[in-house]
Design an enzyme around this catalytic site. Structure first.
Site, PDB file in Angstrom:
ATOM      1  N   ASP A 112       0.864  -1.200   0.000  1.00  0.00           N
ATOM      2  CA  ASP A 112       0.000   0.000   0.000  1.00  0.00           C
ATOM      3  C   ASP A 112       0.885   1.229   0.000  1.00  0.00           C
ATOM      4  OD1 ASP A 112      -2.018  -1.775   2.323  1.00  0.00           O
ATOM      5  OD2 ASP A 112      -2.523  -1.326   0.249  1.00  0.00           O
ATOM      6  N   ASP A 130      -7.241  -1.310  -4.397  1.00  0.00           N
ATOM      7  CA  ASP A 130      -8.307  -0.934  -3.444  1.00  0.00           C
ATOM      8  C   ASP A 130      -9.197   0.143  -4.044  1.00  0.00           C
ATOM      9  OD1 ASP A 130      -5.910  -1.054  -0.749  1.00  0.00           O
ATOM     10  OD2 ASP A 130      -7.204  -2.612  -1.552  1.00  0.00           O
TER      11      ASP A 130
HETATM   12  C1  LIG Z   1     -11.120  -2.130  -0.769  1.00  0.00           C
HETATM   13  C2  LIG Z   1     -11.400  -3.400  -0.013  1.00  0.00           C
HETATM   14  C3  LIG Z   1     -10.166  -3.890   0.675  1.00  0.00           C
HETATM   15  C4  LIG Z   1      -9.407  -4.911  -0.182  1.00  0.00           C
HETATM   16  O1  LIG Z   1     -10.260  -6.011  -0.481  1.00  0.00           O
HETATM   17  C5  LIG Z   1      -9.797  -7.043  -1.258  1.00  0.00           C
HETATM   18  O2  LIG Z   1      -8.662  -7.145  -1.645  1.00  0.00           O
HETATM   19  C6  LIG Z   1     -10.859  -8.050  -1.617  1.00  0.00           C
HETATM   20  C7  LIG Z   1     -10.843  -8.364  -3.090  1.00  0.00           C
HETATM   21  C8  LIG Z   1     -10.670  -9.325  -0.853  1.00  0.00           C
HETATM   22  C9  LIG Z   1     -10.884  -9.173   0.661  1.00  0.00           C
HETATM   23  C10 LIG Z   1     -10.116 -10.256   1.352  1.00  0.00           C
HETATM   24  C11 LIG Z   1     -12.352  -9.279   0.986  1.00  0.00           C
HETATM   25  C12 LIG Z   1     -13.015  -7.968   1.051  1.00  0.00           C
HETATM   26  C13 LIG Z   1     -13.134  -7.492   2.459  1.00  0.00           C
HETATM   27  C14 LIG Z   1     -14.119  -6.377   2.507  1.00  0.00           C
HETATM   28  C15 LIG Z   1     -13.556  -5.223   3.157  1.00  0.00           C
HETATM   29  O3  LIG Z   1     -12.394  -5.185   3.483  1.00  0.00           O
HETATM   30  C16 LIG Z   1     -14.505  -4.097   3.402  1.00  0.00           C
HETATM   31  C17 LIG Z   1     -14.083  -2.889   2.627  1.00  0.00           C
HETATM   32  C18 LIG Z   1     -15.080  -1.789   2.747  1.00  0.00           C
HETATM   33  C19 LIG Z   1     -14.619  -0.531   2.089  1.00  0.00           C
HETATM   34  C20 LIG Z   1     -15.727   0.496   2.168  1.00  0.00           C
HETATM   35  C21 LIG Z   1     -15.901   1.198   0.880  1.00  0.00           C
HETATM   36  C22 LIG Z   1     -13.394  -0.032   2.745  1.00  0.00           C
HETATM   37  C23 LIG Z   1     -12.258   0.359   2.065  1.00  0.00           C
HETATM   38  C24 LIG Z   1     -11.049   0.540   2.809  1.00  0.00           C
HETATM   39  C25 LIG Z   1      -9.858   0.842   2.243  1.00  0.00           C
HETATM   40  C26 LIG Z   1      -9.734   1.182   0.779  1.00  0.00           C
HETATM   41  O4  LIG Z   1      -9.957   2.595   0.616  1.00  0.00           O
HETATM   42  C27 LIG Z   1      -9.817   3.026  -0.701  1.00  0.00           C
HETATM   43  C28 LIG Z   1      -8.632   0.801   3.046  1.00  0.00           C
HETATM   44  C29 LIG Z   1      -7.707  -0.274   2.518  1.00  0.00           C
HETATM   45  C30 LIG Z   1      -6.460  -0.437   3.367  1.00  0.00           C
HETATM   46  O5  LIG Z   1      -6.810  -0.946   4.661  1.00  0.00           O
HETATM   47  C31 LIG Z   1      -5.450  -1.374   2.707  1.00  0.00           C
HETATM   48  O6  LIG Z   1      -4.356  -1.575   3.589  1.00  0.00           O
HETATM   49  C32 LIG Z   1      -6.093  -2.707   2.352  1.00  0.00           C
HETATM   50  C33 LIG Z   1      -5.132  -3.609   1.596  1.00  0.00           C
HETATM   51  O7  LIG Z   1      -4.658  -2.915   0.447  1.00  0.00           O
HETATM   52  C34 LIG Z   1      -5.834  -4.913   1.170  1.00  0.00           C
HETATM   53  N1  LIG Z   1      -7.071  -4.626   0.436  1.00  0.00           N
HETATM   54  C35 LIG Z   1      -8.196  -5.363   0.610  1.00  0.00           C
HETATM   55  O8  LIG Z   1      -8.280  -6.325   1.364  1.00  0.00           O
END
Ligand SMILES: CCC[C@@H]1OC(=O)[C@@H](C)C[C@H](C)CCCCC(=O)CCC[C@@H](CC)/C=C/C=C(\COC)CC[C@@H](O)[C@@H](O)C[C@H](O)CNC1=O
Length: 157
Positions: A112, A130
């Site tokens: 990230d 993301d």
């Molecule tokens: C975007 C989903 C996260 C992404 O899901 C993915 O990969 C998917 C394909 C697989 C996951 C295992 C399953 C989804 C979990 C759902 C979730 O988590 C709820 C999300 C709600 C949403 C409200 C709108 C927040 C969003 C937050 C963030 C992004 O804001 C732009 C902060 C990102 C930072 O914490 C960063 O460290 C995260 C890191 O990059 C790993 N990323 C993931 O796990």
């Protein structure tokens, strides 16, 4: 139809290239100021999901991601011909999910670097994948909302 996969592949490429540049040129914790006290490029790793939940649960993330990818491909085959915008939204979610999946498979953590401050709140550091996921999901909600409203209108005529 193939244009949707082209968009997904572009998202994956941009995501992986930016992550590679961060890994190759920055130490973890290094910070580049883009806009003082608002937007930084900070090299960060996350072995969890959003907000760092479920650290290290890679098995769980693989399963969820494969389900998400399977679901999106099914939706693309079934519904993307109805609407260009829905197709683009699905492509963004597909590209974002695969982008983070690649990191989880080969790095066992996600790279990230977008570090945004909203007021004094340091929003969790995120990446291109993301952003594509969030934008794609929001578009799908917007499309579904308007599609249902249009259907109700045509049923009442
Ligand atoms: C975007 C989903 C996260 C992404 O899901 C993915 O990969 C998917 C394909 C697989 C996951 C295992 C399953 C989804 C979990 C759902 C979730 O988590 C709820 C999300 C709600 C949403 C409200 C709108 C927040 C969003 C937050 C963030 C992004 O804001 C732009 C902060 C990102 C930072 O914490 C960063 O460290 C995260 C890191 O990059 C790993 N990323 C993931 O796990």
């Amino acid at each position: 139809m193939w244009r949707i996969y082209l968009i997904a592949i572009t998202v994956i490429l941009v995501d992986q290239v930016t992550k590679y540049l961060v890994v190759a040129n920055m130490e973890i914790g290094d910070r580049l100021t883009v806009i003082e006290s608002f937007f930084y490029i900070t090299s960060h790793r996350n072995s969890g999901a959003a907000w760092g939940i479920l650290q290290g649960q890679m098995g769980f993330f693989y399963i969820i991601t494969i389900i998400v990818i399977g679901f999106i491909i099914f939706y693309i085959q079934k519904f993307a011909k109805d609407s260009k915008w829905l197709g683009i939204a699905l492509a963004f979610v597909l590209g974002g999910a695969i982008g983070n999946f690649i990191d989880r498979l080969f790095r066992k953590e996600v790279v990230d670097f977008f570090d945004v401050y909203i007021g004094s709140y340091d929003y969790p550091i995120f990446n291109i994948a993301d952003s594509a996921l969030v934008v794609g999901v929001i578009f799908i909600f917007i499309y579904t909302f308007f599609d249902e409203r249009n259907q109700k209108r045509s049923n009442t005529k």
